[in-house]
Design an enzyme around this catalytic site. Structure first.
Site, PDB file in Angstrom:
ATOM      1  N   VAL A 255      11.934 -36.825  22.753  1.00 44.80           N
ATOM      2  CA  VAL A 255      11.092 -37.852  22.338  1.00 44.80           C
ATOM      3  C   VAL A 255      10.879 -36.551  20.529  1.00 44.80           C
ATOM      4  CG1 VAL A 255       8.885 -37.197  23.742  1.00 44.80           C
ATOM      5  CG2 VAL A 255       9.184 -35.337  22.795  1.00 44.80           C
TER       6      VAL A 255
ATOM      7  N   GLU B  84      -4.245 -10.285  35.967  1.00 47.34           N
ATOM      8  CA  GLU B  84      -4.575 -11.600  36.125  1.00 47.34           C
ATOM      9  C   GLU B  84      -4.103 -12.405  36.541  1.00 47.34           C
ATOM     10  OE1 GLU B  84      -7.313 -11.801  34.725  1.00 47.34           O
ATOM     11  OE2 GLU B  84      -7.696 -10.163  34.188  1.00 47.34           O
TER      12      GLU B  84
ATOM     13  N   ALA C 259      -1.443  -7.839  31.585  1.00 44.46           N
ATOM     14  CA  ALA C 259      -1.529  -9.761  31.632  1.00 44.46           C
ATOM     15  C   ALA C 259      -1.285  -9.950  32.782  1.00 44.46           C
ATOM     16  CB  ALA C 259      -1.865 -10.526  30.361  1.00 44.46           C
TER      17      ALA C 259
ATOM     18  N   ARG D  68       7.605 -32.649  20.497  1.00 45.12           N
ATOM     19  CA  ARG D  68       8.218 -31.413  21.057  1.00 45.12           C
ATOM     20  C   ARG D  68       7.395 -30.630  20.395  1.00 45.12           C
ATOM     21  NH1 ARG D  68      12.720 -32.264  22.761  1.00 45.12           N
ATOM     22  NH2 ARG D  68      13.361 -33.373  21.631  1.00 45.12           N
TER      23      ARG D  68
ATOM     24  N   GLN E 207      -0.117 -17.532  36.730  1.00 49.31           N
ATOM     25  CA  GLN E 207      -0.042 -18.912  37.188  1.00 49.31           C
ATOM     26  C   GLN E 207       0.553 -19.545  35.833  1.00 49.31           C
ATOM     27  OE1 GLN E 207      -3.612 -19.448  39.130  1.00 49.31           O
ATOM     28  NE2 GLN E 207      -3.092 -18.934  41.309  1.00 49.31           N
ATOM     29  N   GLU E 208      -0.708 -19.111  34.489  1.00 50.80           N
ATOM     30  CA  GLU E 208      -0.327 -20.704  34.058  1.00 50.80           C
ATOM     31  C   GLU E 208       1.021 -19.646  32.937  1.00 50.80           C
ATOM     32  OE1 GLU E 208      -5.025 -20.670  33.305  1.00 50.80           O
ATOM     33  OE2 GLU E 208      -3.825 -18.971  31.951  1.00 50.80           O
TER      34      GLU E 208
ATOM     35  N   GLU F 151      -6.116 -18.062  28.010  1.00 51.44           N
ATOM     36  CA  GLU F 151      -6.296 -17.042  28.790  1.00 51.44           C
ATOM     37  C   GLU F 151      -6.255 -15.694  28.501  1.00 51.44           C
ATOM     38  OE1 GLU F 151      -7.304 -16.079  32.651  1.00 51.44           O
ATOM     39  OE2 GLU F 151      -6.598 -18.206  31.818  1.00 51.44           O
TER      40      GLU F 151
ATOM     41  N   GLU G  94     -13.732 -10.079  29.562  1.00 55.65           N
ATOM     42  CA  GLU G  94     -13.816 -10.499  31.334  1.00 55.65           C
ATOM     43  C   GLU G  94     -13.950  -8.549  31.579  1.00 55.65           C
ATOM     44  OE1 GLU G  94     -11.349 -12.750  34.045  1.00 55.65           O
ATOM     45  OE2 GLU G  94     -12.788 -14.633  34.024  1.00 55.65           O
TER      46      GLU G  94
ATOM     47  N   PHE H 263      -3.331 -15.447  34.800  1.00 50.07           N
ATOM     48  CA  PHE H 263      -2.281 -15.598  33.354  1.00 50.07           C
ATOM     49  C   PHE H 263      -0.800 -16.009  34.061  1.00 50.07           C
ATOM     50  CE2 PHE H 263       0.799 -13.383  30.752  1.00 50.07           C
ATOM     51  CZ  PHE H 263       0.955 -13.835  29.868  1.00 50.07           C
TER      52      PHE H 263
END
Length: 123
Positions: free
Chosen positions: A52, A30, A26, A57, A35-36, A71, A78, A33
């Site tokens: 928090v 990909e 990946a 959290r 970027q994320e 993703e 795909e 992937f």
């Protein structure tokens, strides 16, 4: 073909190896992937540092993982559709579009969760 004696701890080690191989593929193939994952790498420390409640959290962290998980599933869908053939088919497009919509929905969930939690604490 199913390997023989694939049970117990041996199965766990083999499954872990396949999972690591999938993550590596990946990352290599990909762009979305990557970027994320980079976005998650930036946002995870923020989630750990903001003041928090523990449940909030966890929500911040879980939504980051949900995006990555969806993703990965999108990429798998795909790959399978592309493996079936190069010809354009409405069902192939539908499968890819629906998987892409799932990624979009996970990103929206992540964005809304982060916005609501951070807005209620800092604005």
């Amino acid at each position: 073909m199913k390997p023989e004696n694939n049970h117990g701890i041996k199965r766990i080690f083999r499954a872990t190896g396949f999972s690591m191989q999938g993550l590596k593929q990946a990352w290599q193939f990909e762009a979305a992937f990557r970027q994320e994952l980079m976005l998650a790498a930036v946002m995870l420390p923020i989630a750990l540092l903001v003041d928090v409640a523990i449940v909030e959290r966890l929500l911040l962290i879980m939504t980051l993982f949900i995006v990555l998980i969806v993703e990965l599933l999108n990429s798998a869908i795909e790959a399978v559709v592309d493996r079936i053939g190069d010809e354009i088919h409405p069902l192939s497009g539908q499968a890819k579009d629906i998987a892409s919509a799932a990624v979009f929905m996970s990103l929206a969930l992540c964005g809304i969760t982060w916005a609501v939690i951070l807005f209620t604490h800092y604005f």
